[in-house]
Design a protein around this motif. Structure first.
Motif, PDB file in Angstrom:
ATOM      1  N   LEU A 122       0.829  -1.210   0.000  1.00 29.35           N
ATOM      2  CA  LEU A 122       0.000   0.000   0.000  1.00 29.35           C
ATOM      3  C   LEU A 122       0.859   1.255   0.000  1.00 29.35           C
ATOM      4  CD1 LEU A 122      -2.652   1.511   0.168  1.00 29.35           C
ATOM      5  CD2 LEU A 122      -2.707   1.051   2.630  1.00 29.35           C
ATOM      6  N   MET A 123       1.901   1.293   0.809  1.00 25.15           N
ATOM      7  CA  MET A 123       2.752   2.482   0.883  1.00 25.15           C
ATOM      8  C   MET A 123       3.436   2.771  -0.447  1.00 25.15           C
ATOM      9  SD  MET A 123       2.668   4.350   3.539  1.00 25.15           S
ATOM     10  CE  MET A 123       4.170   5.274   3.228  1.00 25.15           C
ATOM     11  N   HIS A 124       3.874   1.733  -1.125  1.00 28.58           N
ATOM     12  CA  HIS A 124       4.501   1.952  -2.435  1.00 28.58           C
ATOM     13  C   HIS A 124       3.483   2.503  -3.434  1.00 28.58           C
ATOM     14  CE1 HIS A 124       7.926  -0.431  -0.937  1.00 28.58           C
ATOM     15  NE2 HIS A 124       8.601   0.125  -1.921  1.00 28.58           N
ATOM     16  N   LYS A 125       2.257   2.032  -3.375  1.00 23.85           N
ATOM     17  CA  LYS A 125       1.224   2.550  -4.263  1.00 23.85           C
ATOM     18  C   LYS A 125       0.886   3.999  -3.918  1.00 23.85           C
ATOM     19  CE  LYS A 125      -1.024  -1.909  -5.276  1.00 23.85           C
ATOM     20  NZ  LYS A 125      -0.874  -1.862  -6.731  1.00 23.85           N
ATOM     21  N   LEU A 126       0.832   4.322  -2.637  1.00 26.64           N
ATOM     22  CA  LEU A 126       0.531   5.692  -2.220  1.00 26.64           C
ATOM     23  C   LEU A 126       1.660   6.643  -2.631  1.00 26.64           C
ATOM     24  CD1 LEU A 126      -0.914   5.018   1.357  1.00 26.64           C
ATOM     25  CD2 LEU A 126      -2.190   5.742  -0.674  1.00 26.64           C
ATOM     26  N   ALA A 127       2.911   6.206  -2.452  1.00 22.34           N
ATOM     27  CA  ALA A 127       4.043   7.042  -2.849  1.00 22.34           C
ATOM     28  C   ALA A 127       4.044   7.278  -4.357  1.00 22.34           C
ATOM     29  CB  ALA A 127       5.353   6.382  -2.416  1.00 22.34           C
ATOM     30  N   GLN A 128       3.723   6.235  -5.119  1.00 25.20           N
ATOM     31  CA  GLN A 128       3.645   6.391  -6.575  1.00 25.20           C
ATOM     32  C   GLN A 128       2.542   7.383  -6.947  1.00 25.20           C
ATOM     33  OE1 GLN A 128       3.032   2.691  -8.650  1.00 25.20           O
ATOM     34  NE2 GLN A 128       2.803   3.663 -10.634  1.00 25.20           N
ATOM     35  N   MET A 129       1.430   7.321  -6.237  1.00 25.09           N
ATOM     36  CA  MET A 129       0.307   8.215  -6.537  1.00 25.09           C
ATOM     37  C   MET A 129       0.660   9.677  -6.299  1.00 25.09           C
ATOM     38  SD  MET A 129      -3.418   8.523  -4.689  1.00 25.09           S
ATOM     39  CE  MET A 129      -2.623   9.190  -3.218  1.00 25.09           C
ATOM     40  N   THR A 186       0.643  12.324  -9.397  1.00 32.41           N
ATOM     41  CA  THR A 186      -0.456  13.287  -9.466  1.00 32.41           C
ATOM     42  C   THR A 186      -0.154  14.622  -8.806  1.00 32.41           C
ATOM     43  OG1 THR A 186      -1.490  12.550  -7.394  1.00 32.41           O
ATOM     44  CG2 THR A 186      -2.073  11.354  -9.408  1.00 32.41           C
ATOM     45  N   GLY A 187       0.830  14.671  -7.907  1.00 29.07           N
ATOM     46  CA  GLY A 187       1.134  15.913  -7.200  1.00 29.07           C
ATOM     47  C   GLY A 187       0.225  16.177  -6.020  1.00 29.07           C
ATOM     48  N   VAL A 188      -0.636  15.243  -5.664  1.00 32.35           N
ATOM     49  CA  VAL A 188      -1.531  15.438  -4.524  1.00 32.35           C
ATOM     50  C   VAL A 188      -0.750  15.246  -3.229  1.00 32.35           C
ATOM     51  CG1 VAL A 188      -2.262  13.024  -4.292  1.00 32.35           C
ATOM     52  CG2 VAL A 188      -3.831  14.861  -3.634  1.00 32.35           C
ATOM     53  N   GLY A 189      -1.114  15.992  -2.189  1.00 29.50           N
ATOM     54  CA  GLY A 189      -0.522  15.793  -0.877  1.00 29.50           C
ATOM     55  C   GLY A 189      -1.333  14.777  -0.090  1.00 29.50           C
ATOM     56  N   LEU A 190      -0.663  13.945   0.709  1.00 32.23           N
ATOM     57  CA  LEU A 190      -1.351  12.923   1.491  1.00 32.23           C
ATOM     58  C   LEU A 190      -0.973  13.058   2.953  1.00 32.23           C
ATOM     59  CD1 LEU A 190      -3.066  10.307   1.679  1.00 32.23           C
ATOM     60  CD2 LEU A 190      -0.937   9.024   1.316  1.00 32.23           C
ATOM     61  N   ILE A 191      -1.969  13.210   3.812  1.00 31.45           N
ATOM     62  CA  ILE A 191      -1.774  13.211   5.257  1.00 31.45           C
ATOM     63  C   ILE A 191      -2.470  11.969   5.781  1.00 31.45           C
ATOM     64  CG2 ILE A 191      -2.113  14.472   7.413  1.00 31.45           C
ATOM     65  CD1 ILE A 191      -2.439  17.018   5.650  1.00 31.45           C
ATOM     66  N   GLN A 192      -1.703  11.038   6.334  1.00 30.96           N
ATOM     67  CA  GLN A 192      -2.280   9.764   6.729  1.00 30.96           C
ATOM     68  C   GLN A 192      -1.996   9.467   8.198  1.00 30.96           C
ATOM     69  OE1 GLN A 192      -0.487   6.598   4.474  1.00 30.96           O
ATOM     70  NE2 GLN A 192       1.528   6.884   5.351  1.00 30.96           N
ATOM     71  N   ILE A 193      -2.913   8.745   8.799  1.00 33.14           N
ATOM     72  CA  ILE A 193      -2.761   8.299  10.180  1.00 33.14           C
ATOM     73  C   ILE A 193      -2.404   6.821  10.173  1.00 33.14           C
ATOM     74  CG2 ILE A 193      -4.018   7.808  12.311  1.00 33.14           C
ATOM     75  CD1 ILE A 193      -5.591  10.352  11.896  1.00 33.14           C
ATOM     76  N   ALA A 223       8.363   0.418   5.227  1.00 37.41           N
ATOM     77  CA  ALA A 223       8.012   1.369   4.162  1.00 37.41           C
ATOM     78  C   ALA A 223       7.303   2.594   4.713  1.00 37.41           C
ATOM     79  CB  ALA A 223       7.132   0.680   3.114  1.00 37.41           C
ATOM     80  N   LEU A 224       6.627   2.460   5.865  1.00 37.01           N
ATOM     81  CA  LEU A 224       5.981   3.628   6.484  1.00 37.01           C
ATOM     82  C   LEU A 224       7.012   4.714   6.768  1.00 37.01           C
ATOM     83  CD1 LEU A 224       3.619   1.793   8.995  1.00 37.01           C
ATOM     84  CD2 LEU A 224       2.895   3.208   7.064  1.00 37.01           C
ATOM     85  N   GLU A 225       8.157   4.306   7.274  1.00 36.49           N
ATOM     86  CA  GLU A 225       9.242   5.248   7.567  1.00 36.49           C
ATOM     87  C   GLU A 225       9.952   5.686   6.295  1.00 36.49           C
ATOM     88  OE1 GLU A 225      13.726   4.982   9.514  1.00 36.49           O
ATOM     89  OE2 GLU A 225      12.198   3.511  10.082  1.00 36.49           O
ATOM     90  N   GLN A 226      10.237   4.729   5.426  1.00 34.90           N
ATOM     91  CA  GLN A 226      11.064   5.007   4.252  1.00 34.90           C
ATOM     92  C   GLN A 226      10.362   5.890   3.223  1.00 34.90           C
ATOM     93  OE1 GLN A 226      11.740   0.972   3.111  1.00 34.90           O
ATOM     94  NE2 GLN A 226      13.298   0.606   4.684  1.00 34.90           N
ATOM     95  N   LEU A 227       9.066   5.709   3.045  1.00 37.08           N
ATOM     96  CA  LEU A 227       8.360   6.403   1.965  1.00 37.08           C
ATOM     97  C   LEU A 227       7.594   7.638   2.413  1.00 37.08           C
ATOM     98  CD1 LEU A 227       7.066   3.266   0.009  1.00 37.08           C
ATOM     99  CD2 LEU A 227       9.099   4.651  -0.431  1.00 37.08           C
ATOM    100  N   SER A 228       7.623   7.949   3.695  1.00 32.67           N
ATOM    101  CA  SER A 228       7.010   9.186   4.184  1.00 32.67           C
ATOM    102  C   SER A 228       8.029  10.319   4.093  1.00 32.67           C
ATOM    103  CB  SER A 228       6.555   9.031   5.641  1.00 32.67           C
ATOM    104  OG  SER A 228       5.547   8.053   5.767  1.00 32.67           O
ATOM    105  N   TRP A 229       7.558  11.491   3.691  1.00 35.84           N
ATOM    106  CA  TRP A 229       8.437  12.660   3.669  1.00 35.84           C
ATOM    107  C   TRP A 229       8.666  13.166   5.103  1.00 35.84           C
ATOM    108  CZ3 TRP A 229       6.449  10.912  -0.620  1.00 35.84           C
ATOM    109  CH2 TRP A 229       7.025  11.224  -1.851  1.00 35.84           C
ATOM    110  N   ALA A 230       7.621  13.103   5.910  1.00 34.18           N
ATOM    111  CA  ALA A 230       7.736  13.507   7.316  1.00 34.18           C
ATOM    112  C   ALA A 230       6.880  12.575   8.156  1.00 34.18           C
ATOM    113  CB  ALA A 230       7.294  14.957   7.510  1.00 34.18           C
ATOM    114  N   VAL A 231       7.367  12.249   9.348  1.00 32.27           N
ATOM    115  CA  VAL A 231       6.612  11.434  10.294  1.00 32.27           C
ATOM    116  C   VAL A 231       6.473  12.240  11.587  1.00 32.27           C
ATOM    117  CG1 VAL A 231       6.476   9.276  11.584  1.00 32.27           C
ATOM    118  CG2 VAL A 231       7.499   9.299   9.284  1.00 32.27           C
TER     119      VAL A 231
END
Length: 560
Positions: free
Chosen positions: A445-452, A456-463, A491-499
């Motif tokens: 899921l994280m790899h798919k979200l990072a690709q998205m 697309t340029g959309v920002g994602l804020i996830q819990i 991947a939660l740590e690796q693919l997030s820009w900020a945690v």
């Protein structure tokens, strides 16, 4: 004679050693039959007993009969003259044809598939009257035309999409040092082709010349991707107005145009590989914009706001206030006239909308739901936050998983054009999976979200949730959050820009005090405590309590 019932072997042709395909005799519904093999006049009169009378019903019907190499090689080295292929090319590739006894014209063409040494191991057979009617005498061992090649002396190889294109290209390039072969099964990169990688690697340069249509262009890129790590690849761009393949160019007399396509062939670079010469200096001097401001001073200062095309992950123990924090951020983004999609998976759509109204009206959400304000009281907040045309929600019915979620997120990003997506929370998506491997599901899921977000340029804020702990580390008692506490995949740590982590002692003296800690900050570098917040029970709001603590945490900002 009417409707065709089936096609079977003609007994007259068979007796004379012809009709090896077993389909010359066409049988009609009225009982009659006629042979359409070249030079055969065999017919059956219209009669219900015709087949039985002529013993045709006992003839074995075969669609793709096998032929031996010896049977094929009894046919002469010959090719359809209408194709305009040079005699020398026909001889080089060993093309054979069976001919009509009446006209002498080629009826079927036999293309030998050989070892690199040139020994035929099978033939592909084409019916000249029906170009799509083909069969093989045996398994095709790889690329067509290998036996006509000499990689020891020729440094360049051309790969076409079909046997006739190979013959045509070689005719146009006769005298030029370039070998030509064909994919064995049309516009597909299959196992037979891949088995010849060692053969292809003997060349320094490979030209890809597939048909100028959708399947041809698709296989061209797939083939170029596959070969680019082994040899230098160039891709021809044929002009469909002249011809979709080399055969069309040859028949049209466009030899020079085909050679120009080779001269102008583009060197293939796989996606993502860029030569530094192609990077403009102006692009490197563009100032990175500040992110959008959020209502928490410490977070805002250390993250420099939040930006689109990034993933911000918010984590904390159960009941600490993650959802309240991201709702405050969502409200602030909407008030900046940005478009926001609220994907609240633990709440129904109406509750997610009520939560925004309650925040704006400084009413605790439970009180809002139990004792709703009047329509006139909420109208202003409703118009601003809900019915502005830029705020979206997700109405779900349970059972959500990765495959159902991702198309909806892409729809928000592309069709609805939202600036930010709030996903509360990721674990709900993974729990809907049929898999029992949570780590792998989160990783996917994280790899798919990072690709998205990149696409697309959309920002994602996830819990996301944390692992369960106890003792001094208990998050319910204000235990310090670390990146290693993230539940599931790395991947939660690796693919997030900020945690961003939150800490609160639910059993302490001040249960409303919340500490905010930045655990990862890819862009600006700062990590550590950044904010002290307070939850105000009377209003249901989460606000900045005191100035951000003076400590810089594990690392200061990177001199910016």
């Amino acid at each position: 004679m009417g409707e065709v019932v089936k096609k079977i072997q003609c007994p007259k042709c068979a007796a004379e050693g012809r009709d090896n395909t077993g389909d010359n005799l066409v049988v009609y519904a009225d009982g009659g039959a006629k042979c359409y093999g070249g030079g055969c006049s065999y017919t059956v009169p219209k009669s219900g007993q015709a087949l039985a009378h002529h013993h045709l019903s006992s003839i074995k019907e075969t669609k793709k009969p096998k032929m031996s190499i010896a049977e094929v090689e009894a046919f002469p080295i010959l090719h359809d003259p209408n194709r305009k292929v040079r005699k020398e090319v026909v001889e080089l590739y060993g093309i054979r044809s069976s001919c009509s006894e009446e006209s002498g014209e080629p009826v079927k063409t036999f293309y030998p598939y050989t070892t690199e040494g040139g020994k035929p191991v099978s033939y592909k057979v084409r019916d000249n009257a029906n170009k799509k009617k083909m069969f093989n005498t045996g398994k095709l061992p790889g690329l067509f035309g290998k036996g006509a090649c000499n990689p020891a002396t020729t440094q360049r190889l051309m790969i076409t999409e079909g046997e006739e294109d190979t013959l045509a290209a070689k005719t146009i390039l006769w005298g030029v040092k370039i070998d030509v072969v064909s994919l064995p099964n049309g516009a597909t990169l299959d196992a037979a082709t891949k088995s010849d990688l060692g053969f292809i690697e003997q060349y320094k340069e490979v030209y890809i010349c597939t048909d100028a249509d959708a399947p041809g262009l698709d296989v061209s890129k797939e083939l170029a991707d596959w070969l680019s790590g082994a040899v230098q690849v160039k891709v021809l761009g044929l002009d469909p107005d002249v011809g979709k393949d080399a055969g069309d160019y040859l028949v049209a007399g466009q030899d020079n145009a085909f050679k120009m396509c080779i001269k102008n062939a583009q060197k293939f670079e796989p996606d993502g590989i860029v030569n530094g010469q192609d990077i403009k200096i102006e692009d490197l001097l563009k100032k990175m914009p500040e992110g959008y401001a959020i209502p928490f001073d410490g977070m805002n200062d250390k993250l420099h706001g939040i930006r689109k095309a990034e993933i911000i992950t918010v984590c904390a123990g159960s009941g600490i206030g993650k959802t309240t924090l991201v709702r405050e951020i969502a409200k602030a983004l909407i008030e900046l006239d940005l478009s926001v999609a609220n994907v609240a998976l633990e709440d129904q759509m109406e509750v997610a909308a009520q939560a925004l109204l309650a925040l704006d009206m400084n009413i605790p959400l439970p009180q809002f739901r139990v004792n709703p304000p009047s329509k006139s009281d909420i109208q202003t907040s409703y118009d601003k936050l809900i019915a502005n045309g830029k705020t979206f929600f997700y109405k779900h019915f349970g059972g959500l998983n990765v495959d159902t979620l991702m198309p909806k997120l892409y729809h928000y990003a592309r069709s609805s054009g939202v600036d930010f997506i709030i996903l509360d929370h990721l674990s709900m998506v993974v729990s809907g999976s049929a898999s029992s491997n949570e780590r792998k599901d989160i990783d996917t899921l994280m790899h798919k979200l990072a690709q998205m977000v990149v696409e697309t340029g959309v920002g994602l804020i996830q819990i996301v949730h944390l692992k369960r702990t106890s003792g001094d580390k208990s998050f319910a008692k204000g235990g310090e959050v670390e990146l290693t506490d993230l539940r599931g995949s790395a991947a939660l740590e690796q693919l997030s820009w900020a945690v961003v982590g939150m800490e609160r002692d639910q059993q302490g003296d001040d249960t409303n005090a919340v500490s905010v800690r930045i655990l990862k900050n890819r862009t600006w570098g700062f990590t550590g405590l950044c904010d002290s917040l307070t939850y105000v029970p009377e209003t249901g709001r989460l606000i900045t309590a005191v100035a951000p603590p003076p400590e810089l945490g594990d690392s200061d900002e990177l001199g910016i």
